[in-house]
Design an enzyme around this catalytic site. Structure first.
Site, PDB file in Angstrom:
ATOM      1  N   ALA A  80       0.711  -1.297   0.144  1.00 31.15           N
ATOM      2  CA  ALA A  80      -0.053  -0.059  -0.024  1.00 31.15           C
ATOM      3  C   ALA A  80       0.871   1.313   0.091  1.00 31.15           C
ATOM      4  CB  ALA A  80      -1.026  -0.083   1.259  1.00 31.15           C
ATOM      5  N   GLY A  85       2.274   2.518  -2.781  1.00 32.68           N
ATOM      6  CA  GLY A  85       2.388   3.334  -4.172  1.00 32.68           C
ATOM      7  C   GLY A  85       1.634   4.608  -4.015  1.00 32.68           C
ATOM      8  N   ARG A 121      -2.373   7.357 -11.060  1.00 32.02           N
ATOM      9  CA  ARG A 121      -3.264   7.558 -12.221  1.00 32.02           C
ATOM     10  C   ARG A 121      -4.748   7.982 -11.376  1.00 32.02           C
ATOM     11  NH1 ARG A 121      -1.644   1.624 -14.145  1.00 32.02           N
ATOM     12  NH2 ARG A 121      -0.622   1.812 -12.024  1.00 32.02           N
ATOM     13  N   GLN A 128       8.122   1.630   3.625  1.00 30.45           N
ATOM     14  CA  GLN A 128       9.130   1.448   2.494  1.00 30.45           C
ATOM     15  C   GLN A 128      10.064   2.566   2.386  1.00 30.45           C
ATOM     16  OE1 GLN A 128       6.980   0.331  -0.868  1.00 30.45           O
ATOM     17  NE2 GLN A 128       8.699   0.384  -2.419  1.00 30.45           N
ATOM     18  N   GLY A 152      -2.954  -3.482  -2.136  1.00 26.97           N
ATOM     19  CA  GLY A 152      -3.949  -2.721  -1.307  1.00 26.97           C
ATOM     20  C   GLY A 152      -4.822  -2.084  -2.295  1.00 26.97           C
ATOM     21  N   ASN A 187     -48.965  16.179  18.737  1.00 23.95           N
ATOM     22  CA  ASN A 187     -48.997  16.372  17.203  1.00 23.95           C
ATOM     23  C   ASN A 187     -48.645  17.926  17.055  1.00 23.95           C
ATOM     24  OD1 ASN A 187     -50.020  17.419  14.782  1.00 23.95           O
ATOM     25  ND2 ASN A 187     -51.467  15.535  14.693  1.00 23.95           N
ATOM     26  N   TYR A 212     -32.033  28.337  18.867  1.00 19.29           N
ATOM     27  CA  TYR A 212     -30.551  29.136  18.924  1.00 19.29           C
ATOM     28  C   TYR A 212     -31.032  30.499  19.093  1.00 19.29           C
ATOM     29  CZ  TYR A 212     -26.177  30.664  16.931  1.00 19.29           C
ATOM     30  OH  TYR A 212     -24.896  30.944  16.733  1.00 19.29           O
ATOM     31  N   SER A 249     -50.861  25.506  14.086  1.00 15.95           N
ATOM     32  CA  SER A 249     -50.031  25.776  12.818  1.00 15.95           C
ATOM     33  C   SER A 249     -49.205  26.892  13.146  1.00 15.95           C
ATOM     34  CB  SER A 249     -50.763  26.077  11.635  1.00 15.95           C
ATOM     35  OG  SER A 249     -51.507  24.734  11.226  1.00 15.95           O
TER      36      SER A 249
END
Ligand code: UD1
Ligand code: CA
Length: 476
Positions: free
Chosen positions: A12, A14, A18, A78, A108, A383, A393, A411
């Site tokens: 893993a 590399g 691409r 590596q 990987g 409801n 807020y 409402s």
């Protein structure tokens, strides 16, 4: 050490050029999981004594993911010498010097392999007492892969990379999947002989095949039964293709478990999601991360659920939900937006154009239309009238709204938090509730209505409204 001890080396390091990405290739995701995560999840089934992941490019990002999600994998760095051969060299150096078992090398960026494929690769390798066994596949379009070159006797002779291949070699359709088992001793002996004399100036692990053959060591190749499982991801097109194949696999799995998926092509289910029998998924639906969907629930169409729990027989339609819990038999949608911390009780309802966040909505309670409910605790059988809003807020802090059982709001009620509505309380339409409402009270905050008789005919004479009013009056 026993001969069958297993070490796994996952490549893993590399760059993944691409992909043209800021993100290291192996951290790109399909099915909600990173590419390297898929490889490690599969590898975990093999019971290896050692599992190493070789890193270099953006190593900190990769190492952070591994520490967080796959802490059993050892991270091995590596150095600047490039190539898969070098990656395996540093991996071997990190193993105990006396390790004498099998070494399984995985890429990987080959995320679709299944544990059974690897198990049969290992079994074939051990049965043949081979020095190396590689996984190969016949692809209709082998472009980009290393090709498997076989000798007159049909045995594997070497692998040639796309960039080093002659036209004749490039025409070969048997590819190297980038997955190998090596006998540790053979690998140690010959790894040092890999050079960088090739089109990419890299140490190719694939050179091991030719080197072992040259030393009269037996090398075998196992053809993968499931060709798609060998797909490598080098660019974004292959990423999408691998994602599609994985999704197809996941959808098929849940179908076999009793889930109805009306349109598999537009249904995306992540690896971590769990679905019960008799769930129905309608088109254009994504069930992402660790969603848990209970029996009989219907999800979709046009729904995205992330880390969301849906109870038995609930219905969730045209909805976006993240970190929400939806109770049994509840209904959600269409056009609902459930943000983290939403908990909808059994038989509850969240309806059209409703947004919720950090809101506990009790059993049988309904928020049916055009509401925002945030930082709220709502009792049972409540409801909320159309367009009821929790104003949570105050420009500085967030505050909670508490609503008792059996409350009904008119409402367009605005609940200015912090505020409490006692059990059974009611609010008039348009109420702006700034003070607590005791249980059983009606809260009104709107000035009484006054009608000014004849105002239109007097002030808007000659308009359509005045004429209509005149006609209505004379008809009375
Ligand atoms: C490689 C194989 C090719 C095979 C293909 C299968 C070599 C030389 N070629 O080609 O034969 O058909 O995989 O998918 O091995 N990596 C490192 N360190 C490095 C370079 C790469 O760890 O220095 C890792 C990458 O992160 C990746 C894997 O090795 O996960 C493969 O590297 P990549 O560059 O994608 O090799 P391919 O060109 O696909
Ligand atoms: Ca690759």
């Amino acid at each position: 050490m026993s001969e069958n001890e297993l070490a796994i080396i996952v490549l893993a390091a590399g760059q993944g050029t691409r992909m043209r990405s800021r993100l290291p290739k192996v951290l790109h995701r399909i099915g909600g999981r990173t590419l390297v995560g898929h490889v490690l999840t599969t590898a975990a089934a093999l019971g290896a004594t050692y599992t190493e992941v070789i890193v270099r490019h953006e190593r900190d990002q990769v190492a952070a993911l591994l520490a967080d999600r796959y802490p059993d994998a050892e991270v091995v760095d590596q150095d600047e010498i490039p190539g898969t051969g070098r990656a395996v060299q540093v991996g071997m150096d990190a193993l105990p010097a006396d390790f004498d078992g099998d070494v399984l090398v995985l890429s990987g960026d080959v995320p679709l392999l299944q544990a059974e494929t690897l198990q049969s690769l290992l079994a074939a390798h051990r049965a043949a007492s081979a020095a190396a066994t590689l996984l190969s596949a016949h692809l209709d379009d082998p472009t980009g892969y290393g090709r498997v070159i076989r000798g007159a006797d049909g045995g594997v002779e070497r692998i040639v990379e796309q960039k080093d291949a002659t036209a004749e070699e490039a025409a070969i359709t048997e590819i190297n999947a980038g997955v190998y088992v090596f006998r540790a001793s053979a690998l140690r002996t010959h790894l040092a002989r890999i050079d960088q004399n090739n089109a990419q100036g890299e140490m190719y692990l694939t050179d091991m095949v030719g080197l072992l053959r040259g030393a009269s060591e037996p090398v075998a190749a196992e053809l993968a039964a499931d060709v798609a499982s060998t797909f490598g991801v080098n660019d974004r097109a292959q990423l999408a293709e691998a994602g599609r194949v994985l999704n197809q696999r996941i959808v098929r799995h849940w179908q076999r478990e009793g889930v109805t998926v009306v349109d598999p092509a537009t249904t995306w289910i992540d690896d971590d999601a769990t679905l019960a029998p008799d769930v129905t998924i309608l088109p254009n639906t994504q069930i992402l991360h660790a969603c848990v969907i209970a029996a009989g629930a219907t999800i979709g169409p046009d729904t995205t659920l992330v880390d969301t729990e849906v109870g038995e027989d609930a219905t969730v339609k045209r909805t976006d939900a993240n970190l929400a819990v939806i109770g049994a038999r509840a209904t959600v949608g269409p056009f609902s937006y459930l943000r983290p911390g939403t908990v909808l009780g059994e038989d509850g309802k969240i309806g059209a154009y409703v947004e919720t966040k950090n809101a506990e909505i009790g059993e049988g309670s309904k928020v049916p239309h055009l509401s925002y409910v945030g930082d709220a605790t709502i009792g049972r059988h409540v409801n909320l009238g159309a367009s009821t809003i929790t104003a949570n807020y105050d420009d500085v802090n967030k505050h909670r709204t508490e609503i008792g059982d059996e409350v009904h709001t008119g409402s367009h009620t605005v609940l200015v938090a912090p505020v409490r509505l006692g059990a059974g309380a009611k609010t008039g339409a348009g109420a702006v509730v700034r003070k607590d409402v005791p249980a059983g009270s009606l809260a009104m905050s709107v000035a009484p209505q006054r009608n000014i008789e004849g105002w239109v005919q007097k002030n808007r004479a000659g308009t359509g409204a005045a004429d209509a009013a005149a006609r209505a009056r004379s008809a009375e």
